[in-house]
Design a protein around this motif. Structure first.
Motif, mmCIF file in Angstrom:
data_model
loop_
_atom_site.group_PDB
_atom_site.id
_atom_site.type_symbol
_atom_site.label_atom_id
_atom_site.label_comp_id
_atom_site.label_asym_id
_atom_site.label_seq_id
_atom_site.Cartn_x
_atom_site.Cartn_y
_atom_site.Cartn_z
ATOM 1 N N LEU A 1 -32.346 -34.587 -45.207
ATOM 2 C CA LEU A 1 -31.815 -35.870 -44.773
ATOM 3 C C LEU A 1 -30.918 -35.680 -43.562
ATOM 4 O O LEU A 1 -30.099 -34.767 -43.524
ATOM 5 C CB LEU A 1 -30.984 -36.503 -45.903
ATOM 6 N N LYS A 2 -31.075 -36.559 -42.560
ATOM 7 C CA LYS A 2 -30.164 -36.626 -41.415
ATOM 8 C C LYS A 2 -29.438 -37.962 -41.487
ATOM 9 O O LYS A 2 -30.039 -38.972 -41.856
ATOM 10 C CB LYS A 2 -30.931 -36.590 -40.092
ATOM 11 N N ILE A 3 -28.155 -37.962 -41.139
ATOM 12 C CA ILE A 3 -27.385 -39.200 -41.066
ATOM 13 C C ILE A 3 -26.872 -39.347 -39.639
ATOM 14 O O ILE A 3 -26.322 -38.401 -39.065
ATOM 15 C CB ILE A 3 -26.215 -39.217 -42.068
ATOM 16 N N PHE B 1 -30.064 -43.406 -42.055
ATOM 17 C CA PHE B 1 -30.453 -42.315 -42.933
ATOM 18 C C PHE B 1 -31.911 -41.982 -42.629
ATOM 19 O O PHE B 1 -32.778 -42.844 -42.794
ATOM 20 C CB PHE B 1 -30.315 -42.733 -44.404
ATOM 21 N N ILE B 2 -32.166 -40.764 -42.179
ATOM 22 C CA ILE B 2 -33.524 -40.349 -41.818
ATOM 23 C C ILE B 2 -33.956 -39.240 -42.774
ATOM 24 O O ILE B 2 -33.370 -38.153 -42.793
ATOM 25 C CB ILE B 2 -33.595 -39.844 -40.362
ATOM 26 N N ILE B 3 -34.967 -39.540 -43.570
ATOM 27 C CA ILE B 3 -35.511 -38.569 -44.527
ATOM 28 C C ILE B 3 -36.652 -37.859 -43.805
ATOM 29 O O ILE B 3 -37.690 -38.452 -43.535
ATOM 30 C CB ILE B 3 -35.999 -39.270 -45.807
ATOM 31 N N THR B 4 -36.433 -36.597 -43.455
ATOM 32 C CA THR B 4 -37.414 -35.871 -42.651
ATOM 33 C C THR B 4 -38.405 -35.076 -43.486
ATOM 34 O O THR B 4 -39.460 -34.698 -42.984
ATOM 35 C CB THR B 4 -36.725 -34.925 -41.655
ATOM 36 N N ALA B 5 -38.067 -34.827 -44.754
ATOM 37 C CA ALA B 5 -38.974 -34.076 -45.636
ATOM 38 C C ALA B 5 -38.669 -34.409 -47.088
ATOM 39 O O ALA B 5 -37.530 -34.749 -47.428
ATOM 40 C CB ALA B 5 -38.826 -32.568 -45.411
ATOM 41 N N PRO C 1 -41.272 -38.922 -40.949
ATOM 42 C CA PRO C 1 -39.986 -39.318 -41.529
ATOM 43 C C PRO C 1 -40.000 -40.740 -42.081
ATOM 44 O O PRO C 1 -40.851 -41.547 -41.722
ATOM 45 C CB PRO C 1 -39.025 -39.233 -40.333
ATOM 46 N N GLN C 2 -39.054 -41.014 -42.969
ATOM 47 C CA GLN C 2 -38.758 -42.345 -43.492
ATOM 48 C C GLN C 2 -37.295 -42.612 -43.154
ATOM 49 O O GLN C 2 -36.489 -41.676 -43.120
ATOM 50 C CB GLN C 2 -38.945 -42.406 -45.012
ATOM 51 N N GLU C 3 -36.941 -43.855 -42.920
ATOM 52 C CA GLU C 3 -35.544 -44.135 -42.605
ATOM 53 C C GLU C 3 -35.133 -45.529 -43.060
ATOM 54 O O GLU C 3 -35.968 -46.395 -43.286
ATOM 55 C CB GLU C 3 -35.267 -43.976 -41.111
ATOM 56 N N PHE C 4 -33.823 -45.679 -43.198
ATOM 57 C CA PHE C 4 -33.242 -46.999 -43.418
ATOM 58 C C PHE C 4 -31.885 -47.036 -42.738
ATOM 59 O O PHE C 4 -31.250 -46.001 -42.528
ATOM 60 C CB PHE C 4 -33.149 -47.357 -44.909
ATOM 61 N N ILE C 5 -31.477 -48.242 -42.359
ATOM 62 C CA ILE C 5 -30.199 -48.449 -41.672
ATOM 63 C C ILE C 5 -29.365 -49.433 -42.479
ATOM 64 O O ILE C 5 -29.855 -50.496 -42.870
ATOM 65 C CB ILE C 5 -30.408 -48.988 -40.249
ATOM 66 N N SER D 1 -38.142 -48.180 -42.973
ATOM 67 C CA SER D 1 -39.416 -47.800 -42.363
ATOM 68 C C SER D 1 -40.615 -48.161 -43.227
ATOM 69 O O SER D 1 -41.738 -48.210 -42.735
ATOM 70 C CB SER D 1 -39.424 -46.305 -42.061
ATOM 71 N N SER D 2 -40.381 -48.410 -44.489
ATOM 72 C CA SER D 2 -41.471 -48.831 -45.371
ATOM 73 C C SER D 2 -40.896 -49.755 -46.430
ATOM 74 O O SER D 2 -39.699 -49.765 -46.678
ATOM 75 C CB SER D 2 -42.161 -47.625 -46.016
ATOM 76 N N THR D 3 -41.781 -50.525 -47.034
ATOM 77 C CA THR D 3 -41.311 -51.429 -48.081
ATOM 78 C C THR D 3 -42.386 -51.623 -49.134
ATOM 79 O O THR D 3 -43.574 -51.557 -48.846
ATOM 80 C CB THR D 3 -40.850 -52.780 -47.490
ATOM 81 N N ASP D 4 -41.936 -51.806 -50.348
ATOM 82 C CA ASP D 4 -42.789 -52.067 -51.495
ATOM 83 C C ASP D 4 -42.164 -53.275 -52.185
ATOM 84 O O ASP D 4 -40.972 -53.249 -52.502
ATOM 85 C CB ASP D 4 -42.789 -50.834 -52.412
#
Length: 131
Positions: free
Chosen positions: A66-68, A111-115, A40-44, A13-16
């Protein structure tokens, strides 16, 4: 424990540019993917084939919740929930959490980082234990 042979991050969801999502699967906890703030932030992560997964270990920093989710299709769509976890805050050192996935089959894990405990979080390594 497998080391992501052929598995890759297919969405973040974001990149640096200094801390790209590919660092999540490089096996090195000194490199990392860093969010750019907000939730949220997420990656697959996509596996080369459907894989039976008993557990996932995540080395991270500042993740609170985290939600998976998983799917078994060739495309990264239509996910179903697997689990969610609350991580303890670890000031000054990495969080290392082993999360049971009870032998679920997956082609993709989302992987969804909700907080987080701060505006920014980092994921240093994700490793998978197969059945």
């Amino acid at each position: 424990m497998i080391h992501f042979s052929g598995a890759q991050v297919v969405l973040a969801s974001s990149t640096d540019e200094n801390h790209p999502p590919e660092n999540i699967t490089d096996g090195n906890s000194k490199t990392f993917w860093m969010s750019t703030g907000m939730f949220p932030q997420e990656f697959i992560i996509r596996f080369t084939e459907t894989t039976n997964i008993s557990a996932v270990t995540m080395d991270s920093y500042n993740i609170k919740h985290l939600k998976i989710e998983k799917n078994t299709s060739p495309s990264a769509a239509k996910f179903e929930p697997v689990t969610q976890e609350e991580f303890k805050h670890t000031e000054g050192h990495l969080q290392s959490n082993s999360i049971s996935l009870n032998g679920c089959s997956a082609t993709h894990l989302r992987f969804i980082i909700t907080a987080g405990y701060d505006h920014f979080v980092s994921v240093h390594r994700v490793s998978v234990k197969t059945r």
